[in-house]
Design a protein around this motif. Structure first.
Motif, PDB file in Angstrom:
ATOM      1  N   LYS A 299       0.843  -1.200   0.000  1.00  0.00           N
ATOM      2  CA  LYS A 299       0.000   0.000   0.000  1.00  0.00           C
ATOM      3  C   LYS A 299       0.878   1.249   0.000  1.00  0.00           C
ATOM      4  O   LYS A 299       1.954   1.271   0.577  1.00  0.00           O
ATOM      5  CB  LYS A 299      -0.904   0.005   1.229  1.00  0.00           C
ATOM      6  N   GLY A 300       0.354   2.285  -0.646  1.00  0.00           N
ATOM      7  CA  GLY A 300       1.091   3.542  -0.660  1.00  0.00           C
ATOM      8  C   GLY A 300       2.360   3.485  -1.482  1.00  0.00           C
ATOM      9  O   GLY A 300       3.227   4.345  -1.346  1.00  0.00           O
ATOM     10  N   HIS A 301       2.494   2.458  -2.343  1.00  0.00           N
ATOM     11  CA  HIS A 301       3.656   2.324  -3.209  1.00  0.00           C
ATOM     12  C   HIS A 301       3.205   2.249  -4.669  1.00  0.00           C
ATOM     13  O   HIS A 301       2.090   1.824  -4.963  1.00  0.00           O
ATOM     14  CB  HIS A 301       4.440   1.050  -2.892  1.00  0.00           C
ATOM     15  N   ALA A 302       4.103   2.642  -5.545  1.00  0.00           N
ATOM     16  CA  ALA A 302       3.922   2.345  -6.958  1.00  0.00           C
ATOM     17  C   ALA A 302       4.551   0.975  -7.175  1.00  0.00           C
ATOM     18  O   ALA A 302       5.772   0.838  -7.265  1.00  0.00           O
ATOM     19  CB  ALA A 302       4.591   3.399  -7.822  1.00  0.00           C
ATOM     20  N   ASN A 303       3.708  -0.052  -7.207  1.00  0.00           N
ATOM     21  CA  ASN A 303       4.193  -1.421  -7.399  1.00  0.00           C
ATOM     22  C   ASN A 303       4.388  -1.646  -8.892  1.00  0.00           C
ATOM     23  O   ASN A 303       3.423  -1.675  -9.652  1.00  0.00           O
ATOM     24  CB  ASN A 303       3.185  -2.412  -6.821  1.00  0.00           C
ATOM     25  N   VAL A 304       5.641  -1.795  -9.291  1.00  0.00           N
ATOM     26  CA  VAL A 304       5.980  -1.805 -10.717  1.00  0.00           C
ATOM     27  C   VAL A 304       6.422  -3.201 -11.140  1.00  0.00           C
ATOM     28  O   VAL A 304       7.411  -3.737 -10.625  1.00  0.00           O
ATOM     29  CB  VAL A 304       7.103  -0.790 -11.015  1.00  0.00           C
ATOM     30  N   LEU A 305       5.670  -3.793 -12.057  1.00  0.00           N
ATOM     31  CA  LEU A 305       6.066  -5.063 -12.667  1.00  0.00           C
ATOM     32  C   LEU A 305       6.872  -4.738 -13.918  1.00  0.00           C
ATOM     33  O   LEU A 305       6.325  -4.247 -14.912  1.00  0.00           O
ATOM     34  CB  LEU A 305       4.833  -5.898 -13.013  1.00  0.00           C
ATOM     35  N   ASP A 306       8.165  -4.992 -13.852  1.00  0.00           N
ATOM     36  CA  ASP A 306       9.064  -4.625 -14.945  1.00  0.00           C
ATOM     37  C   ASP A 306       8.968  -5.656 -16.067  1.00  0.00           C
ATOM     38  O   ASP A 306       9.466  -6.775 -15.965  1.00  0.00           O
ATOM     39  CB  ASP A 306      10.500  -4.545 -14.413  1.00  0.00           C
ATOM     40  N   LEU A 307       8.324  -5.255 -17.165  1.00  0.00           N
ATOM     41  CA  LEU A 307       8.136  -6.136 -18.315  1.00  0.00           C
ATOM     42  C   LEU A 307       9.055  -5.775 -19.481  1.00  0.00           C
ATOM     43  O   LEU A 307       8.879  -6.270 -20.590  1.00  0.00           O
ATOM     44  CB  LEU A 307       6.676  -6.082 -18.778  1.00  0.00           C
ATOM     45  N   SER A 308      10.045  -4.921 -19.215  1.00  0.00           N
ATOM     46  CA  SER A 308      10.887  -4.422 -20.302  1.00  0.00           C
ATOM     47  C   SER A 308      11.791  -5.496 -20.896  1.00  0.00           C
ATOM     48  O   SER A 308      12.266  -5.350 -22.022  1.00  0.00           O
ATOM     49  CB  SER A 308      11.742  -3.246 -19.809  1.00  0.00           C
ATOM     50  N   GLN A 309      12.037  -6.591 -20.145  1.00  0.00           N
ATOM     51  CA  GLN A 309      12.939  -7.626 -20.631  1.00  0.00           C
ATOM     52  C   GLN A 309      12.211  -8.874 -21.115  1.00  0.00           C
ATOM     53  O   GLN A 309      12.841  -9.890 -21.395  1.00  0.00           O
ATOM     54  CB  GLN A 309      13.918  -8.014 -19.509  1.00  0.00           C
ATOM     55  N   VAL A 310      10.890  -8.820 -21.173  1.00  0.00           N
ATOM     56  CA  VAL A 310      10.141  -9.995 -21.622  1.00  0.00           C
ATOM     57  C   VAL A 310       9.419  -9.666 -22.927  1.00  0.00           C
ATOM     58  O   VAL A 310       9.156  -8.497 -23.225  1.00  0.00           O
ATOM     59  CB  VAL A 310       9.115 -10.466 -20.561  1.00  0.00           C
TER      60      VAL A 310
END
Length: 500
Positions: A299-310
């Protein structure tokens, strides 16, 4: 200040006016008639001259008329009726009386319009920089949002401003980051929580993995062998006897042993070949040692799923898996009857490159679950934000479920038509303004705003990596570095006593 006077036939939704001084598109105006004070917005303006009409084809004649006919210029515009100021902006039941004066809306009215309970500050009015534009947070989170723009119009900056403002409310935000723009970002109002693009196969259902391996719906024998291997692989992982993290490899090894049994079904080999092909594409996707991705959301975070390498196929699997699990988790919480549990499971999903994840003219698993969350998510605390620089290729069904829109500059007519067909509140006159918007300017409309608004989006005050690369400067600097390296080498040679 009087802007103009209503002329011709008026209606309940718009009026035409004549002015002697040029107002600005996007300005708010008021008209008083029949005991009402009605708010409107200038949506269209034209300049003309009765003497210099398009039927005159003689250049010299036009020159002469223009020298003596300058006084014949006129300014004509169109105002969209927004509602009665004194009746919660309800549309009036009677049209404006022709001859009614149109005046600029005073500051007190504008302050009331943009005074909301849970403000998200997007920026200021394009034509009045001293008037802040605040929209209501709850409709964004519960009724979905689309951020649409051509490349370079300010889309990434707008997303960053939105994320930072939502972090003020401790909202759990989940970003499907297709290009790695946000994994190293710094938000003034909250931190970034980077999530690895991995799935524990324990949390995948049979039909998800079946689609990965491309077992067809009519391949009943192959499906039976595959289901058997799937169950045994899950059991091996649960019992801790699996020799590898690669779930597909575990299934392959199980089937390989079965294929060596005398008299075994030849279709086992066909299933193994499909698994082998899937391993080439998805071998790095699985990790049996991690938990459910949703358990990593803070909570209170920008939860970032990094898809730049897939690649796109892996991204589609991850999106569908996460949205499916989120929707099921929220439905379970709703059925338990505990409203707190439901709210605790609320997430606001931001999908960059929505035209890839929810394409308009082809099917994909991610598109299917995006559509479902778009339709059902608001009942279960799941919000969705579709972000795209190619609106015409975003699935129309999903886009039409976005009850709020931030539309920056769009030039291509097909993009404009696609967006207009998905939004009931986007008039043709507003569509006509889209090509003339400057970088960072946007039309904001939907449930989050009491009225359609032309906004100059604030510049994001944090840091991100979404800007264009300065390629020229890089190679220009590299040339300088090469020259300096040559001079340094020559100096070292001279210092060693050599001469050219």
């Amino acid at each position: 200040m009087v802007v103009g006077i209503c002329i011709g036939e008026t209606s309940l939704t718009e009026v035409t006016f004549i002015s002697d001084e040029m107002p600005k598109v996007g300005e708010y105006v008021t008209m008083e008639y029949d005991g009402k004070k009605v708010l409107g917005m200038i949506e269209n303006l034209i300049r003309g001259n009765d003497s210099l009409n398009v039927d005159i084809n003689d250049f010299k004649a036009i020159q002469k008329i223009s020298r003596i006919g300058g006084e014949d210029n006129y300014i004509k515009g169109k105002v969209k009726i927004l509602g009665d100021v004194n009746d919660n902006l309800k549309l009036p039941r009677t049209p404006v009386l022709p001859g009614t004066e149109i005046q600029l809306a005073d500051e007190e009215i504008l302050d009331e319009i943009f005074n909301v309970k849970n403000p998200i500050k997007l920026g200021c009015l394009v034509n009045q920089s001293d008037v802040d534009v605040n929209v209501e947070a709850n409709p964004i989170l519960s009724r979905h949002l689309a951020i649409l723009a051509m490349t370079g119009a300010g889309k990434s900056n707008t997303v960053s401003v939105l994320i930072d403002q939502l972090l003020n409310y401790n909202v759990p935000i989940f970003v499907f980051d297709m290009h790695g723009e946000y994994k190293d970002a710094e938000f003034p109002n909250g931190a970034v929580n980077v999530i690895r693009p991995k799935i524990n196969p324990h949390y995948m259902n049979f039909y998800e993995i079946k689609k990965l391996v491309n077992i067809g719906g009519n391949s009943f024998i192959q499906e039976r062998h595959f289901r058997k291997a799937f169950k045994r692989a899950k059991r091996d992982i649960t019992d801790g006897v699996a020799q590898t993290n690669n779930f597909l490899q575990i299934m392959y090894d199980i089937l390989e042993k079965d294929s060596l049994v005398e008299g075994s079904d030849k279709q086992i080999i066909d299933v193994m070949n499909k698994i082998d092909d899937a391993m080439d594409r998805y071998s790095k996707l699985f990790d049996k040692d991690i938990g459910n991705i949703l358990s990593n959301i803070k909570k209170g975070h920008a939860n970032v799923l990094d898809l730049s390498q897939v690649d796109e196929s892996v991204a589609s699997v991850l999106v569908s898996h996460i949205l499916r699990n989120a929707l099921q988790r929220s439905k379970d919480a709703a059925h338990s009857g505990n409203k707190k549990d439901l709210l605790d499971n609320s997430v606001f999903f931001i999908l960059e490159e929505a035209h890839i994840l929810a394409p308009n003219k082809r099917d994909s698993e991610s598109k299917r679950w995006i559509q479902r969350v778009a339709r059902e998510g608001r009942k279960f605390g799941l919000g969705l934000c579709l972000v795209s620089q190619s609106p015409k290729t975003v699935d129309h069904d999903a886009l039409s479920q976005m009850n709020n829109m931030i539309i920056l500059r769009l030039v291509e007519p097909e993009d404009q038509r696609h967006v207009q067909s998905a939004s009931e509140s986007l008039s043709q006159d507003l569509i006509n303004q889209l090509p003339s918007l400057n970088v960072g300017e946007a039309i904001v409309l939907g449930l989050m705003s009491k009225v359609p608004t032309l906004v100059k989006i604030d510049m994001f005050k944090g840091r991100r990596h979404g800007d264009d690369m300065d390629i020229v400067s890089y190679f220009k600097d590299s040339l300088k570095r090469e020259e300096e390296e040559i001079k340094r080498a020559e100096k070292e040679t001279l210092d060693m006593g050599y001469d050219y």
